[in-house]
Design an enzyme around this catalytic site. Structure first.
Site: not given
Length: 225
Positions: A121, A212
């Site tokens: 990620e 986010e």
């Protein structure tokens, strides 16, 4: 006095004009571009543009995707939310983006993606709120790119959500030292900088310009090129 023939001709012309689509300055109205509202975790395409929305609690966030733009609104009830638009698969492309990012708590605006084999990620963080994501990570160095300096970090996530369910995986980070919302990001510069520190990516899955929020509320409106 207007003749019946002239009247019928004018009426026909008026009806034809009413039936035609509206164009402004020879450009089709943005309202004709398909828009989709997403409020549950999913990935897919809207009018050829890839999107991804993930929520830890499956509620508390709404994303609208229209053309090469998206807007995202999230609340603390989402616990953790990541949403945006981009490409599948990702690559070392140059990304241009613009817009607004509004969050005063724990949140990031970043180029965000995943690779497989190995499962990685990664984040190229352009702006963040009250928490610097590198503050609890291993600092490896820095890279100068796109008019700024980014610190490079590495972390390992153990038994956490991933694109393949719960898994253990590495995270690669570039965190810009001067915040910005809008600009050009040469993704390849970051990939090369990570590799110089032994951080090697796998086969690319998706790549998005992501907003986010973690246990926070906020909003964003981003256009991606």
């Amino acid at each position: 006095m207007v003749s019946m023939k002239s009247f019928l001709t004018l009426a026909s012309a008026a009806l034809t004009a009413m039936a035609m689509p509206h164009f402004a300055n020879n450009t089709e109205s943005h309202l004709l571009v398909p828009r989709q509202t997403i409020n549950t975790p999913s990935t897919g395409f809207v009018d050829g543009h890839f999107y991804s929305l993930w929520m830890q609690s499956s509620t508390g966030a709404t994303m609208n995707v229209q053309g090469n733009s998206y807007s995202l609104n999230w609340q603390t009830s989402s616990q953790n939310v990541v949403g945006g638009i981009g490409w599948n698969p990702g690559s070392s492309r140059v990304i241009n983006y613009s817009g607004n990012f509004n969050c005063a708590a724990n949140c990031y605006l970043s180029i965000y993606g995943w690779t497989e084999n190995p499962l990685i990620e990664y984040y190229i963080v352009e702006s963040y709120g009250t928490f610097n994501p590198g503050s609890q990570a291993q600092l490896l160095g820095s890279v100068n790119s796109d008019g700024g300096t980014y610190n490079i970090y590495h972390t390992v996530r153990v038994n956490q959500p991933s694109i393949h369910g719960t898994a253990t995986f590495d995270q690669f980070w570039s965190v810009r030292t001067s915040h910005r919302v809008g600009g050009s990001v040469n993704v390849g510069n970051h990939f090369a900088a990570w590799a110089s520190h032994g951080l090697r990516l796998g086969s690319h899955n998706y790549q998005i310009v992501a907003s986010e929020g973690f246990q926070s509320s906020g909003s964003s409106s981003i256009t991606v090129n």
